[in-house]
Scaffold this motif. Structure first.
Motif, PDB file in Angstrom:
ATOM      1  N   LYS A 154     -15.326  -1.723   4.324  1.00 55.07           N
ATOM      2  CA  LYS A 154     -16.347  -1.137   4.510  1.00 55.07           C
ATOM      3  C   LYS A 154     -16.905  -1.755   6.220  1.00 55.07           C
ATOM      4  N   LYS A 155     -17.706  -0.632   6.679  1.00 56.75           N
ATOM      5  CA  LYS A 155     -18.376  -0.995   7.574  1.00 56.75           C
ATOM      6  C   LYS A 155     -19.453  -2.353   7.486  1.00 56.75           C
ATOM      7  N   LEU A 156     -19.162  -3.550   8.783  1.00 54.95           N
ATOM      8  CA  LEU A 156     -20.507  -4.112   8.744  1.00 54.95           C
ATOM      9  C   LEU A 156     -21.603  -4.274   9.761  1.00 54.95           C
ATOM     10  N   GLY A 157     -22.765  -4.445   9.852  1.00 55.08           N
ATOM     11  CA  GLY A 157     -23.456  -4.439  10.651  1.00 55.08           C
ATOM     12  C   GLY A 157     -24.172  -5.311  11.083  1.00 55.08           C
ATOM     13  N   TYR A 158     -24.469  -5.704  12.394  1.00 53.54           N
ATOM     14  CA  TYR A 158     -25.246  -7.090  13.036  1.00 53.54           C
ATOM     15  C   TYR A 158     -26.545  -6.910  13.519  1.00 53.54           C
ATOM     16  N   ALA A 159     -27.329  -8.090  13.292  1.00 53.74           N
ATOM     17  CA  ALA A 159     -28.628  -7.212  14.404  1.00 53.74           C
ATOM     18  C   ALA A 159     -28.362  -7.649  15.468  1.00 53.74           C
ATOM     19  N   ASP A 160     -28.624  -9.416  15.892  1.00 51.39           N
ATOM     20  CA  ASP A 160     -28.123  -9.361  17.666  1.00 51.39           C
ATOM     21  C   ASP A 160     -27.817 -10.832  17.452  1.00 51.39           C
ATOM     22  N   PRO A 161     -26.191 -10.154  18.776  1.00 56.11           N
ATOM     23  CA  PRO A 161     -25.685 -12.166  18.819  1.00 56.11           C
ATOM     24  C   PRO A 161     -26.432 -13.471  18.889  1.00 56.11           C
ATOM     25  N   ASP A 162     -27.902 -12.643  18.977  1.00 57.07           N
ATOM     26  CA  ASP A 162     -28.569 -14.318  18.714  1.00 57.07           C
ATOM     27  C   ASP A 162     -29.788 -14.241  17.523  1.00 57.07           C
ATOM     28  N   SER A 163     -29.588 -13.309  16.754  1.00 53.56           N
ATOM     29  CA  SER A 163     -29.374 -13.714  15.354  1.00 53.56           C
ATOM     30  C   SER A 163     -28.665 -14.875  14.370  1.00 53.56           C
ATOM     31  N   THR A 164     -30.096 -16.224  14.077  1.00 52.16           N
ATOM     32  CA  THR A 164     -29.468 -16.888  12.910  1.00 52.16           C
ATOM     33  C   THR A 164     -28.291 -16.230  11.438  1.00 52.16           C
ATOM     34  N   SER A 165     -29.422 -15.595  10.929  1.00 56.11           N
ATOM     35  CA  SER A 165     -29.381 -14.755   9.619  1.00 56.11           C
ATOM     36  C   SER A 165     -28.590 -13.512  10.017  1.00 56.11           C
TER      37      SER A 165
ATOM     38  N   LEU B 239     -32.332  -0.250   9.101  1.00 53.30           N
ATOM     39  CA  LEU B 239     -32.208   1.555   8.898  1.00 53.30           C
ATOM     40  C   LEU B 239     -30.961   2.049   9.126  1.00 53.30           C
ATOM     41  N   ALA B 240     -29.821   1.364   9.808  1.00 55.95           N
ATOM     42  CA  ALA B 240     -28.657   1.285  10.149  1.00 55.95           C
ATOM     43  C   ALA B 240     -27.783   2.129   8.904  1.00 55.95           C
ATOM     44  N   VAL B 241     -27.560   1.121   8.125  1.00 54.58           N
ATOM     45  CA  VAL B 241     -27.453   1.145   5.967  1.00 54.58           C
ATOM     46  C   VAL B 241     -28.224   1.886   5.407  1.00 54.58           C
ATOM     47  N   ARG B 242     -29.864   2.243   5.736  1.00 49.55           N
ATOM     48  CA  ARG B 242     -29.994   3.172   5.538  1.00 49.55           C
ATOM     49  C   ARG B 242     -30.066   4.753   5.418  1.00 49.55           C
ATOM     50  N   ASP B 243     -29.891   4.756   6.915  1.00 47.73           N
ATOM     51  CA  ASP B 243     -28.957   6.502   7.607  1.00 47.73           C
ATOM     52  C   ASP B 243     -27.361   6.085   6.814  1.00 47.73           C
ATOM     53  N   GLY B 244     -26.910   5.150   6.728  1.00 47.69           N
ATOM     54  CA  GLY B 244     -25.174   5.468   6.686  1.00 47.69           C
ATOM     55  C   GLY B 244     -24.294   5.337   7.447  1.00 47.69           C
ATOM     56  N   LYS B 245     -24.966   4.811   8.750  1.00 50.69           N
ATOM     57  CA  LYS B 245     -24.078   4.512   9.977  1.00 50.69           C
ATOM     58  C   LYS B 245     -23.592   2.709   9.804  1.00 50.69           C
ATOM     59  N   VAL B 246     -23.678   2.712   9.037  1.00 50.58           N
ATOM     60  CA  VAL B 246     -22.838   0.651   8.461  1.00 50.58           C
ATOM     61  C   VAL B 246     -22.755   1.307   7.187  1.00 50.58           C
ATOM     62  N   ASP B 247     -22.136   0.687   6.100  1.00 47.57           N
ATOM     63  CA  ASP B 247     -22.063   0.364   4.678  1.00 47.57           C
ATOM     64  C   ASP B 247     -23.250  -1.347   4.633  1.00 47.57           C
ATOM     65  N   ILE B 248     -23.108  -2.273   4.810  1.00 44.77           N
ATOM     66  CA  ILE B 248     -23.382  -3.332   4.648  1.00 44.77           C
ATOM     67  C   ILE B 248     -24.842  -3.875   5.966  1.00 44.77           C
ATOM     68  N   ALA B 249     -25.725  -4.762   5.916  1.00 43.29           N
ATOM     69  CA  ALA B 249     -26.601  -4.323   6.588  1.00 43.29           C
ATOM     70  C   ALA B 249     -27.371  -6.344   6.442  1.00 43.29           C
ATOM     71  N   VAL B 250     -26.640  -6.914   7.499  1.00 43.11           N
ATOM     72  CA  VAL B 250     -27.151  -8.897   7.074  1.00 43.11           C
ATOM     73  C   VAL B 250     -28.575  -8.360   7.638  1.00 43.11           C
ATOM     74  N   ASP B 251     -29.338  -9.274   7.153  1.00 37.83           N
ATOM     75  CA  ASP B 251     -30.962  -9.408   7.536  1.00 37.83           C
ATOM     76  C   ASP B 251     -31.507 -10.905   6.895  1.00 37.83           C
ATOM     77  N   ASP B 252     -32.126 -11.655   7.531  1.00 40.50           N
ATOM     78  CA  ASP B 252     -33.310 -12.230   7.199  1.00 40.50           C
ATOM     79  C   ASP B 252     -33.897 -12.066   5.756  1.00 40.50           C
ATOM     80  N   SER B 253     -33.852 -13.727   5.182  1.00 41.46           N
ATOM     81  CA  SER B 253     -35.573 -12.985   3.853  1.00 41.46           C
ATOM     82  C   SER B 253     -35.333 -14.254   2.995  1.00 41.46           C
ATOM     83  N   SER B 254     -36.502 -14.110   2.638  1.00 43.79           N
ATOM     84  CA  SER B 254     -37.292 -15.611   2.198  1.00 43.79           C
ATOM     85  C   SER B 254     -36.151 -15.675   0.741  1.00 43.79           C
ATOM     86  N   GLY B 255     -35.492 -14.292   0.040  1.00 44.07           N
ATOM     87  CA  GLY B 255     -34.608 -14.581  -1.385  1.00 44.07           C
ATOM     88  C   GLY B 255     -35.621 -14.887  -2.187  1.00 44.07           C
TER      89      GLY B 255
END
Length: 302
Positions: free
Chosen positions: A138-149, A184-200
């Motif tokens: 599948k397609k994996l979406g990253y946020a930013d090259p300097d992002s931790t999560s 928004l990219a995963v919402r719009d179908g541009k990627v299949d998975i988006a990694v995000d920051d979260s308290s969990g």
């Protein structure tokens, strides 16, 4: 006795010089990480700028919403920014280039008392992806090259779960220009998975208690009922509030005291700046980020 008097006089002069230096600051420059649209970032930070101006008597407090994380990193390194809240990997980037450029003073504390958060993988329910093992090809979406999560942790930790590098396990990987755009990219179908920051922690239907997914749910940009969490990292150190070290110890201490008091003084402002439900700030030292510094050094470099 004379020796003690001399050292005492020198100490007093140093303290006076530090106070005078702080008083000489006419403009205080605040860097704001990319990841959320500029309008929202400026609106959320305006109350902070007002409080800083009133508390410290600055003639001007300027807000600089960078297009990406590196804009803030370079501003801190170049001395054109005085303060910012960084992610752990962003701080590691600064530290690896110049360990004395900034001083970490505080970090956020979650409602469960922890000072960490998670990288989570989000997919649409309609994708059929239920966990990272079912995401092969599948397609994996990253946020930013300097992002931790949004990059460093998924880059180094997902392969431990899949047994392969992300470049070979997924059909493709791509950066989407920050956390908001990634969700928004995963919402719009541009990627299949988006990694995000979260308290969990908290309720998934609220996007948990903090993080970009939480922000997007809160403002109605995404419907949490459309999503499923398919991967979660180990606990990541919350990013630090940092002060340009050249401002001096006195100013650094005053800023630490100011931010520590902010949640009690203006809870709405605190929550707006942090984008979620936190209990407040707690002191932090550089060694809190040693693991992230070493991880970034090994996987990405400075």
């Amino acid at each position: 006795m004379f020796r003690k008097m001399v050292f005492g006089a020198v100490s007093l002069l140093a303290m006076a010089a530090s106070a005078a230096h702080a008083a000489d600051i006419k403009e205080f420059r605040v860097g704001i990480l990319g990841g959320e649209n500029e309008t929202d970032r400026l609106r959320n930070y305006q109350c902070l700028a007002d409080h800083l101006k009133s508390e410290f008597g600055f003639e001007k407090v300027s807000l600089f919403p960078a297009a990406d994380y590196d804009g803030v990193i370079q501003g801190l390194l170049g001395g054109t920014l005085d303060f910012a809240e960084l992610g752990a990997s962003g701080y590691a980037s600064v530290y690896l280039k110049d360990p004395k450029a900034v001083t970490p003073i505080l970090t956020t504390k979650q409602t469960d008392g922890s000072t960490g958060y998670y990288s989570v993988g989000l997919a649409l329910k309609t994708s059929g992806i239920t966990d990272i093992k079912s995401a092969k090809g599948k397609k994996l979406g990253y946020a930013d090259p300097d992002s931790t999560s949004g990059y460093l942790i998924p880059l180094t930790q997902i392969p431990k779960d899949t047994g392969a590098s992300n470049e070979t396990y997924f059909a493709s990987t791509q950066f989407n220009g920050g956390h908001e755009n990634n969700v928004l990219a995963v919402r719009d179908g541009k990627v299949d998975i988006a990694v995000d920051d979260s308290s969990g922690i908290g309720d998934f239907k609220n996007g948990y208690t903090s993080g970009t997914f939480h922000k997007e749910v809160a403002k109605g940009a995404v419907d949490p009922n459309d999503f499923v969490e398919v991967w979660r990292s180990g606990l990541i150190p919350n990013g630090p509030l940092v002060v340009r070290t050249a401002l001096g110890d006195d100013m650094t201490a005053k800023l630490a005291a100011f931010f520590t008091a902010l949640p009690g003084k203006d809870k709405a402002c605190f929550e707006g700046v942090e984008g979620g439900d936190f209990t407040g700030y707690v002191p932090v030292k550089p060694d809190f980020y040693s693991v992230i510094v070493e991880a970034r050094k090994a996987a990405i470099g400075g």
